[in-house]
Design a protein around this motif. Structure first.
Motif, PDB file in Angstrom:
ATOM      1  N   LEU A  73      19.382  -3.358   3.062  1.00 27.41           N
ATOM      2  CA  LEU A  73      17.993  -3.395   2.580  1.00 27.41           C
ATOM      3  C   LEU A  73      18.087  -3.544   1.061  1.00 27.41           C
ATOM      4  N   LYS A  74      19.141  -3.116   0.384  1.00 24.42           N
ATOM      5  CA  LYS A  74      19.165  -3.520  -1.122  1.00 24.42           C
ATOM      6  C   LYS A  74      19.544  -4.807  -1.212  1.00 24.42           C
ATOM      7  N   SER A  75      19.560  -5.878  -0.371  1.00 23.10           N
ATOM      8  CA  SER A  75      20.174  -7.240  -0.789  1.00 23.10           C
ATOM      9  C   SER A  75      18.946  -8.078  -0.723  1.00 23.10           C
ATOM     10  N   HIS A  76      17.525  -7.455  -0.991  1.00 20.33           N
ATOM     11  CA  HIS A  76      16.288  -8.148  -0.814  1.00 20.33           C
ATOM     12  C   HIS A  76      16.280  -9.024  -2.331  1.00 20.33           C
ATOM     13  N   PRO A  77      15.483  -9.959  -2.243  1.00 12.78           N
ATOM     14  CA  PRO A  77      15.183 -10.819  -3.342  1.00 12.78           C
ATOM     15  C   PRO A  77      14.528 -10.231  -4.605  1.00 12.78           C
ATOM     16  N   SER A  78      14.784 -10.505  -5.724  1.00 10.87           N
ATOM     17  CA  SER A  78      14.034  -9.600  -6.835  1.00 10.87           C
ATOM     18  C   SER A  78      12.666  -9.998  -6.736  1.00 10.87           C
ATOM     19  N   PHE A  83       3.582 -10.157 -10.796  1.00 14.96           N
ATOM     20  CA  PHE A  83       2.946  -9.504  -9.418  1.00 14.96           C
ATOM     21  C   PHE A  83       2.747  -7.831  -9.734  1.00 14.96           C
ATOM     22  N   LYS A  84       1.476  -7.332  -9.642  1.00 18.54           N
ATOM     23  CA  LYS A  84       1.549  -5.900  -9.472  1.00 18.54           C
ATOM     24  C   LYS A  84       2.247  -5.359  -8.528  1.00 18.54           C
ATOM     25  N   ASN A  85       2.015  -5.942  -7.260  1.00 19.67           N
ATOM     26  CA  ASN A  85       2.529  -5.640  -5.689  1.00 19.67           C
ATOM     27  C   ASN A  85       3.890  -6.270  -5.779  1.00 19.67           C
ATOM     28  N   PRO A  86       4.874  -5.597  -5.201  1.00 19.40           N
ATOM     29  CA  PRO A  86       6.375  -6.073  -5.095  1.00 19.40           C
ATOM     30  C   PRO A  86       6.261  -7.086  -4.178  1.00 19.40           C
ATOM     31  N   CYS A  87       6.438  -8.506  -4.640  1.00 20.11           N
ATOM     32  CA  CYS A  87       6.422  -9.796  -3.913  1.00 20.11           C
ATOM     33  C   CYS A  87       7.624 -10.604  -4.176  1.00 20.11           C
ATOM     34  N   TRP A  88       7.876 -11.554  -3.616  1.00 15.09           N
ATOM     35  CA  TRP A  88       8.904 -12.574  -3.911  1.00 15.09           C
ATOM     36  C   TRP A  88       8.378 -13.890  -3.231  1.00 15.09           C
ATOM     37  N   PHE A  89       9.055 -15.124  -3.734  1.00 17.36           N
ATOM     38  CA  PHE A  89       8.758 -16.291  -3.017  1.00 17.36           C
ATOM     39  C   PHE A  89      10.221 -16.655  -2.140  1.00 17.36           C
ATOM     40  N   GLY A  90      10.006 -17.101  -1.137  1.00 18.48           N
ATOM     41  CA  GLY A  90      11.008 -17.419  -0.238  1.00 18.48           C
ATOM     42  C   GLY A  90      10.617 -18.708   0.831  1.00 18.48           C
ATOM     43  N   ALA A  91      11.397 -19.525   1.007  1.00 19.07           N
ATOM     44  CA  ALA A  91      11.101 -20.715   1.672  1.00 19.07           C
ATOM     45  C   ALA A  91       9.882 -21.355   1.518  1.00 19.07           C
ATOM     46  N   GLY A  92       9.167 -21.257   0.181  1.00 21.82           N
ATOM     47  CA  GLY A  92       7.829 -21.786  -0.215  1.00 21.82           C
ATOM     48  C   GLY A  92       6.772 -20.902  -0.060  1.00 21.82           C
ATOM     49  N   ASN A  93       6.967 -19.700   0.541  1.00 24.09           N
ATOM     50  CA  ASN A  93       5.988 -18.580   0.983  1.00 24.09           C
ATOM     51  C   ASN A  93       6.189 -17.332   0.208  1.00 24.09           C
ATOM     52  N   LEU A  94       5.068 -16.999  -0.140  1.00 21.21           N
ATOM     53  CA  LEU A  94       5.025 -15.567  -0.742  1.00 21.21           C
ATOM     54  C   LEU A  94       5.174 -14.417   0.144  1.00 21.21           C
ATOM     55  N   SER A  95       6.086 -13.716  -0.063  1.00 17.02           N
ATOM     56  CA  SER A  95       6.322 -12.564   0.974  1.00 17.02           C
ATOM     57  C   SER A  95       6.307 -11.139   0.054  1.00 17.02           C
ATOM     58  N   TYR A 159       9.652  -6.922   7.987  1.00 18.67           N
ATOM     59  CA  TYR A 159       8.838  -6.078   7.385  1.00 18.67           C
ATOM     60  C   TYR A 159       7.694  -6.595   6.593  1.00 18.67           C
ATOM     61  N   ALA A 160       8.287  -7.643   5.909  1.00 20.95           N
ATOM     62  CA  ALA A 160       7.189  -8.506   4.923  1.00 20.95           C
ATOM     63  C   ALA A 160       6.063  -9.259   5.881  1.00 20.95           C
ATOM     64  N   LYS A 161       6.310  -9.557   7.174  1.00 17.22           N
ATOM     65  CA  LYS A 161       5.579 -10.214   7.850  1.00 17.22           C
ATOM     66  C   LYS A 161       4.362  -9.437   8.431  1.00 17.22           C
ATOM     67  N   VAL A 162       4.722  -8.116   8.285  1.00 18.97           N
ATOM     68  CA  VAL A 162       3.448  -7.317   8.668  1.00 18.97           C
ATOM     69  C   VAL A 162       2.470  -7.443   7.358  1.00 18.97           C
ATOM     70  N   PHE A 163       2.775  -7.731   6.334  1.00 19.68           N
ATOM     71  CA  PHE A 163       1.692  -7.845   5.102  1.00 19.68           C
ATOM     72  C   PHE A 163       1.578  -9.301   5.074  1.00 19.68           C
ATOM     73  N   SER A 167      -0.522 -10.960   1.819  1.00 16.32           N
ATOM     74  CA  SER A 167       0.018 -11.716   0.735  1.00 16.32           C
ATOM     75  C   SER A 167      -0.528 -12.900   0.261  1.00 16.32           C
ATOM     76  N   SER A 168      -1.272 -13.561   1.146  1.00 19.09           N
ATOM     77  CA  SER A 168      -2.223 -14.664   0.797  1.00 19.09           C
ATOM     78  C   SER A 168      -3.349 -14.181  -0.197  1.00 19.09           C
ATOM     79  N   LEU A 169      -3.875 -12.960  -0.120  1.00 17.72           N
ATOM     80  CA  LEU A 169      -4.966 -12.331  -0.983  1.00 17.72           C
ATOM     81  C   LEU A 169      -4.292 -12.022  -2.321  1.00 17.72           C
ATOM     82  N   ILE A 170      -3.250 -11.368  -2.233  1.00 22.38           N
ATOM     83  CA  ILE A 170      -2.325 -10.945  -3.408  1.00 22.38           C
ATOM     84  C   ILE A 170      -2.104 -12.153  -4.442  1.00 22.38           C
ATOM     85  N   TYR A 171      -1.780 -13.323  -3.821  1.00 22.61           N
ATOM     86  CA  TYR A 171      -1.570 -14.546  -4.632  1.00 22.61           C
ATOM     87  C   TYR A 171      -2.667 -14.920  -5.263  1.00 22.61           C
ATOM     88  N   SER A 172      -3.726 -14.687  -4.670  1.00 23.52           N
ATOM     89  CA  SER A 172      -5.047 -14.999  -5.526  1.00 23.52           C
ATOM     90  C   SER A 172      -5.198 -14.620  -6.729  1.00 23.52           C
TER      91      SER A 172
END
Length: 402
Positions: A73-78, A83-95, A159-163, A167-172
């Motif tokens: 679990l600790k190997s997740h991207p920074s 962003f106020k919410n914990p998010c990261w970009f991966g494969a062109g998408n915001l998670s 787990y990120a897929k749940v959100f 995520s699309s709203l957070i990106y805005s």
């Protein structure tokens, strides 16, 4: 046991657990533990496991099974600093992962809190209120038929897929928008359906802290006896069980006797609280024993990361509770329009239980005997005292409602 007593068979979704958890009949479900421990007479799981050694007090940090999962679990991207919410970009998408957790508890008002949160324009709601990621077995347990070993396989990406919707709203509006996990079972449950002997009592807080050490938590609690009564009728009506005040009383006496027998046999309170032999399908005193489940969260997170509410406070003043939540989460002060929406909600007190009862059990009212409530209040009293001491607030003694 009388053959006419009902049994609720809990079917676990992964065959791997069947190699670990023995399937026993109701009559001999405690033959592997202690003859002094009484079995509940009805509604309980027929799954059991060897508990000759009480390992319930082991914390998750000492268990290799959980340690390995935490390492992954600790190997997740920074996370993105902008962003106020914990998010990261991966494969062109915001998670994104949750900024906060609405921990629980069931039948205490979590749905009402969730609806109040959704009113605020900076809350990005996920697709469903309760994804229950940390309790679902599928995809997160790996079992080897060769070695007979089990591995936890929690996945940050899954787990990120749940959100994804959030995520699309957070990106805005990355500097303001947040999302949350509002699964009420997260407060008290064990991960992925595994027994306490395998993962320890604090595995979920330990795993969440490994990825979200700065998370915030909203917790709402209710008089334990009232919560148990409400849940009994809710699940009974949902699954069309036969319900009555007498049945509720019988279940209460059976549980308390079994719990006392368990502790008298030398097992720890944690072991007895989480024991599968002391579980019913729709009668769960464990959930009302808030001290033990909340203490495991306080082990990893600071007190200031928690907003602790009561159902009574919510019933008395929804607007004040809503403003408390918004401030606690660092959300912008709501404008007049938002305040008006919250106040409109206060006028709508809908008793969904009575609606369901009119459909399935027209002659039944969600009542219990006074003697039952008295017995339950006495049983929960020492646990309430521990809770009040833990959080430093005597409102959790619920003395006024006794």
């Amino acid at each position: 046991m009388a053959a006419s007593l009902r049994k609720i068979i809990v079917i676990l979704s992964t065959a791997s657990l069947l190699a670990i958890i023995g399937i026993l009949s109701q009559q001999n479900s405690l033959s592997r533990t202690s003859d002094a421990v009484a079995t509940l007479p009805r509604h309980h799981s027929i799954y059991s496991f060897n508990t000759m050694s009480d390992l319930s007090n082991r914390d998750a940090q000492s268990i290799p099974l959980v340690q390995k999962a935490v390492k992954e679990l600790k190997s997740h991207p920074s996370f993105l600093e902008s962003f106020k919410n914990p998010c990261w970009f991966g494969a062109g998408n915001l998670s994104c992962l949750p900024y906060f957790y609405l921990l629980g508890y069931p039948k205490c008002g979590t749905t009402k809190l969730y609806n109040l949160l959704k009113i605020h324009p900076h809350y990005a709601s996920s697709k469903i209120k309760e994804p229950n990621y940390w309790r679902k077995q599928r995809n997160y347990i790996s079992y080897s038929n060769i070695t007979g070993t089990v591995e936890l396989k929690p996945s940050i990406s899954k787990y990120a897929k749940v959100f994804k919707t959030a995520s699309s709203l957070i990106y805005s509006s990355p500097g303001q928008m947040i999302t949350g996990d509002c699964s009420a079972s997260t407060a008290w449950d064990l991960p992925f359906g595994l027994p306490i002997e395998m993962v320890g009592y604090d595995a979920i807080p330990y795993m969440i802290h490994s990825i979200l050490p700065n998370a915030k938590f909203i917790v709402i609690m209710r008089n334990p006896s009232d919560r148990l009564r409400s849940e009994y009728y809710y699940f009974g009506i949902k699954y069309k069980y036969t319900l009555s005040a007498d049945d509720f009383h019988e279940l209460t006496i059976a549980f308390i006797n079994a719990y006392k027998s368990c502790t008298s046999a030398g097992f720890s309170e944690l072991h007895c609280i989480y024991s599968r032999q002391l579980k019913y399908a729709h009668f769960r005193p464990l959930v009302s024993m808030y001290y033990y489940s909340l203490a495991r969260w306080f082990k990893y997170f600071k007190r200031e990361q928690f907003l602790l509410l009561t159902t009574d406070e919510l019933a008395e003043d929804e607007l004040t509770v809503a403003l408390q939540m918004y401030q606690f989460l660092g959300l912008a002060k709501p404008n007049a329009h938002i305040l008006n929406l919250v106040q409109k909600r206060e006028g709508r007190q809908v008793n969904s239980i009575k609606k369901r009862m009119s459909k399935y059990h027209t002659s039944l009212a969600p009542t219990v005997h006074n003697k039952t409530i008295k017995i339950l209040n006495q049983f929960f009293e020492p646990f309430n005292a521990k809770l009040a001491s833990l959080v430093g607030d005597n409102k959790f003694l619920w003395k006024a409602s006794y």
